[in-house]
Each structure stands twice: as C-alpha cells, then as structure tokens.
Design a protein around this motif. Structure first.
Motif, short mmCIF file in Angstrom:
data_model
loop_
_atom_site.label_atom_id
_atom_site.label_comp_id
_atom_site.label_asym_id
_atom_site.label_seq_id
_atom_site.Cartn_x
_atom_site.Cartn_y
_atom_site.Cartn_z
N TRP A 145 0.64 -1.40 -0.12
CA TRP A 145 0.00 0.03 0.03
C TRP A 145 0.76 1.38 0.14
CZ3 TRP A 145 -0.16 -3.52 4.05
CH2 TRP A 145 0.42 -3.17 5.18
N ARG A 146 2.06 1.24 0.29
CA ARG A 146 2.99 2.26 0.22
C ARG A 146 3.63 2.51 -1.30
NH1 ARG A 146 3.42 6.01 4.32
NH2 ARG A 146 2.99 4.82 6.24
N ARG A 147 3.33 1.54 -2.10
CA ARG A 147 3.85 1.56 -3.64
C ARG A 147 2.79 1.92 -4.53
NH1 ARG A 147 5.79 -3.98 -2.37
NH2 ARG A 147 4.01 -4.73 -3.68
N ARG A 148 1.84 2.94 -4.11
CA ARG A 148 1.11 3.48 -4.76
C ARG A 148 1.39 5.04 -5.30
NH1 ARG A 148 -1.03 -0.58 -7.32
NH2 ARG A 148 -2.83 0.36 -7.55
N LEU A 149 0.90 5.70 -6.27
CA LEU A 149 1.26 7.14 -6.50
C LEU A 149 0.51 7.78 -5.39
CD1 LEU A 149 0.79 7.47 -10.20
CD2 LEU A 149 3.06 7.78 -8.77
N THR A 150 1.13 8.83 -4.97
CA THR A 150 0.48 9.99 -4.12
C THR A 150 0.48 11.29 -4.76
OG1 THR A 150 2.72 10.68 -3.28
CG2 THR A 150 1.75 8.83 -2.19
N GLY A 151 -0.35 12.06 -4.15
CA GLY A 151 -0.87 13.31 -4.57
C GLY A 151 0.39 14.53 -4.37
#
Length: 150
Positions: free
Chosen positions: A144-150
């Motif tokens: 869940w940390r390997r997802r694109l952030t804003g």
C-alpha cells in the motif's frame, strides 16, 4: 427520593472495583473481536496503536475509498506526525491496521482481516502503482506504500 436502578448500582460497583466498562464496538465487528482489539490497543507499546486507533483507522480507510466513481485516488501525506493528525494519511491508517492484525488472536484476526481485505481490493482498484516507489518510499516493502501519491 427516587430509587436507583439495579443495573446502575451494579455498574457503579464494578467500576469502583477496578473493572472497566466494555469497549465501544467497532462498526462491522463482533463484540468479541472489538474486545480483543481493545485489549491489543491497550497493551501495545507502539505510539500510534492506542485505544480507539483501529476504529479510527478503519473509518479513515473507508472514507478515503467512499467517493463513488472510477477516478483514481491519490493518498496525501499528513501535515503532522502526531497521533491524531497522522491518520490524515490513509497509508498510515493501513499501517496501524497491519500492526493490530499481527497482534490479534486467530479468530478476531480473521474477522478483521475480512474487512480489511475488501477495503484493500478497493484501494488497489482506485489507486495507481508507483514505478519509482523503491527509490522514494522508506517503507517500499509494503504494497500500500507502493502507490502514487498526490
């Protein structure tokens, strides 16, 4: 003078004897699982796992995935790293859920895991993968940390 109800007398006696009132039930979980979660939260030495943290993490995780539609969602970093503000980051809420899941007994873990698994599937569908997560994230081993952030 009005008479006091027997239930009120028993509750007062139990409270004075050192018994705590039963914990608040977490939405969607049984009373037994809520009690087990409360026990884990009270005995945990982690700063972020405190009484009520699991309920707050589940609510934050659901709220992040709540808006209908198919548009991608981007997790935002928290402004502050204190206990209260850190839940603004949905990834931190998922970290807390993972920490609690590791410490729960098997049956309560299974029930909480079912709820978290359905939220995880929605999270995967609504967020985009980050191809450079290993370079940017300090916790790149968690999916869940390997997802694109804003």
């Amino acid at each position: 003078m009005p008479r006091r109800r027997p239930g009120a007398l028993r509750a007062e006696r139990l409270f004075r004897a050192g018994w705590a009132l039963p914990p608040e039930r977490i939405h969607g979980l049984s009373a037994r699982t809520s009690t087990a979660v409360d026990r884990v939260e009270r005995l945990s030495g982690d700063y972020y796992v405190h009484p009520g943290a699991t309920d707050r993490a589940l609510r934050r995780y659901r709220a992040f995935l709540q808006p209908p539609g198919r548009r991608p969602r981007y997790p935002q970093d928290a402004e502050c790293s204190c206990r209260g503000c850190s839940f603004d980051d949905v990834r931190h809420a998922r970290d807390v859920l993972a920490q609690v899941l590791r410490q729960l007994p098997p049956r309560p873990r299974a029930q909480l895991e079912r709820q978290v698994r359905t939220l995880d599937a929605r999270y995967l569908a609504r967020t985009l993968p980050d191809p450079f997560a290993a370079d940017r994230q300090w916790r790149f081993d968690l999916w869940w940390r390997r997802r694109l952030t804003g």
